[in-house]
Enzyme design. Structure first.
Site, PDB file in Angstrom:
ATOM      1  N   HIS A   1      -0.629 -12.821   9.962  1.00 22.15           N
ATOM      2  CA  HIS A   1       0.192 -13.038   8.515  1.00 22.15           C
ATOM      3  C   HIS A   1       1.481 -13.942   9.055  1.00 22.15           C
ATOM      4  O   HIS A   1       1.750 -14.681   8.085  1.00 22.15           O
ATOM      5  CB  HIS A   1       0.660 -11.736   8.029  1.00 22.15           C
ATOM      6  CG  HIS A   1      -0.414 -10.998   7.442  1.00 22.15           C
ATOM      7  ND1 HIS A   1      -1.410 -11.323   6.718  1.00 22.15           N
ATOM      8  CD2 HIS A   1      -0.761  -9.632   7.703  1.00 22.15           C
ATOM      9  CE1 HIS A   1      -2.135 -10.125   6.417  1.00 22.15           C
ATOM     10  NE2 HIS A   1      -1.853  -9.306   7.120  1.00 22.15           N
TER      11      HIS A   1
ATOM     12  N   HIS B   1      -3.277  -9.032  14.381  1.00 23.47           N
ATOM     13  CA  HIS B   1      -3.459  -9.258  12.883  1.00 23.47           C
ATOM     14  C   HIS B   1      -2.265  -9.427  12.098  1.00 23.47           C
ATOM     15  O   HIS B   1      -2.095 -10.306  11.429  1.00 23.47           O
ATOM     16  CB  HIS B   1      -4.222  -7.935  12.381  1.00 23.47           C
ATOM     17  CG  HIS B   1      -4.359  -7.834  11.023  1.00 23.47           C
ATOM     18  ND1 HIS B   1      -5.340  -8.308  10.399  1.00 23.47           N
ATOM     19  CD2 HIS B   1      -3.364  -7.281   9.926  1.00 23.47           C
ATOM     20  CE1 HIS B   1      -5.103  -8.239   9.023  1.00 23.47           C
ATOM     21  NE2 HIS B   1      -3.977  -7.735   8.669  1.00 23.47           N
ATOM     22  N   GLU B   2      -1.362  -8.648  12.601  1.00 20.74           N
ATOM     23  CA  GLU B   2       0.059  -8.872  11.759  1.00 20.74           C
ATOM     24  C   GLU B   2       0.805 -10.177  12.007  1.00 20.74           C
ATOM     25  O   GLU B   2       1.454 -10.811  11.332  1.00 20.74           O
ATOM     26  CB  GLU B   2       0.893  -7.641  12.114  1.00 20.74           C
ATOM     27  CG  GLU B   2       0.582  -6.098  11.966  1.00 20.74           C
ATOM     28  CD  GLU B   2       0.199  -6.127  10.381  1.00 20.74           C
ATOM     29  OE1 GLU B   2       0.821  -7.049   9.538  1.00 20.74           O
ATOM     30  OE2 GLU B   2      -0.712  -5.239   9.930  1.00 20.74           O
TER      31      GLU B   2
END
Length: 221
Positions: A93, A89-90
């Site tokens: 970004h 998920h990170e």
């Protein structure tokens, strides 16, 4: 407001419960969160982003200013479904940053203004309420500042949902998780996203509260 507060408490509890549960489920491929993050960055052609370990629980975040993916120790060293979901998920970004994803650019551009306004917003709101019978201007300024915070909360939603979408697509396509693990990862990221939804709704409810005070004070003056 009470309903929002209760919902926020429930979602926060549920998120921690889910991550604690999925942190106990080992990843079949045995990769750590750091290894998954590095692999996802590399396979997306990102070579200028560092993967770092930071202190705390659920403190994971991507910093576009210094281009770092910051993972809590449990995620960085962990080899669980939870670690895989958070790490990917990170990195989602970071991929957004690379492709100039518009909502992320908008959110990043708002940060300096919000950082400055947050220092004074509560004092302006308090002073505005105290001075409302004399002049509505300070409270109107405070409401405008709080409106920026609320807009930021809603701009954050597509950023977070898109990062999870990118993460889930990548871990599935690249065989990082099997079908069972994919379901767990999707569930964990869904609950994480719900914390942002509740935060945005809470910010909107608070904005409406201050706005009602402003409008009520103007009518009575």
């Amino acid at each position: 407001m009470i309903i929002i507060f209760g919902l926020s408490a429930f979602v926060s509890w549920r998120l921690r419960s889910k991550f604690n549960e999925y942190a106990q489920i080992g990843l079949s491929n045995g990769l750590s969160g750091a290894e998954i993050a590095q692999q996802m960055l590399r396979e997306n052609g990102i070579h200028d982003v560092r993967v770092l370990s930071v202190e705390g629980m659920l403190t994971d975040h991507y910093n576009p200013q210094d281009k770092t993916v910051n993972l809590s120790a449990d995620v960085y060293y962990g080899r669980s479904v939870a670690s895989a979901a958070v790490a990917a998920h990170e990195c989602g970004h970071a991929v957004q940053h690379q492709v100039a994803y518009a909502p992320l650019k908008l959110r990043s551009s708002m940060v300096p203004v919000l950082t400055l306004s947050s220092r004074y917003m509560q004092w302006v709101l308090l002073g505005g309420i105290l001075l409302l019978q004399t002049t509505p201007i300070p409270l109107a300024i405070g409401v405008a500042l709080f409106a920026l915070t609320t807009i930021f909360s809603f701009v954050t939603l597509p950023v977070e949902f898109d990062a999870s979408k990118r993460a889930l697509a990548w871990i599935q396509t690249n065989g990082v998780v099997n079908q069972r693990e994919y379901g767990y990862a999707k569930d964990a990221l869904w609950w994480a996203a719900m914390t942002y939804v509740v935060a945005a709704l809470g910010s909107l409810a608070t904005l409406m509260y201050y706005a009602s005070i402003l409008l009520g004070g103007r009518r009575s003056s």
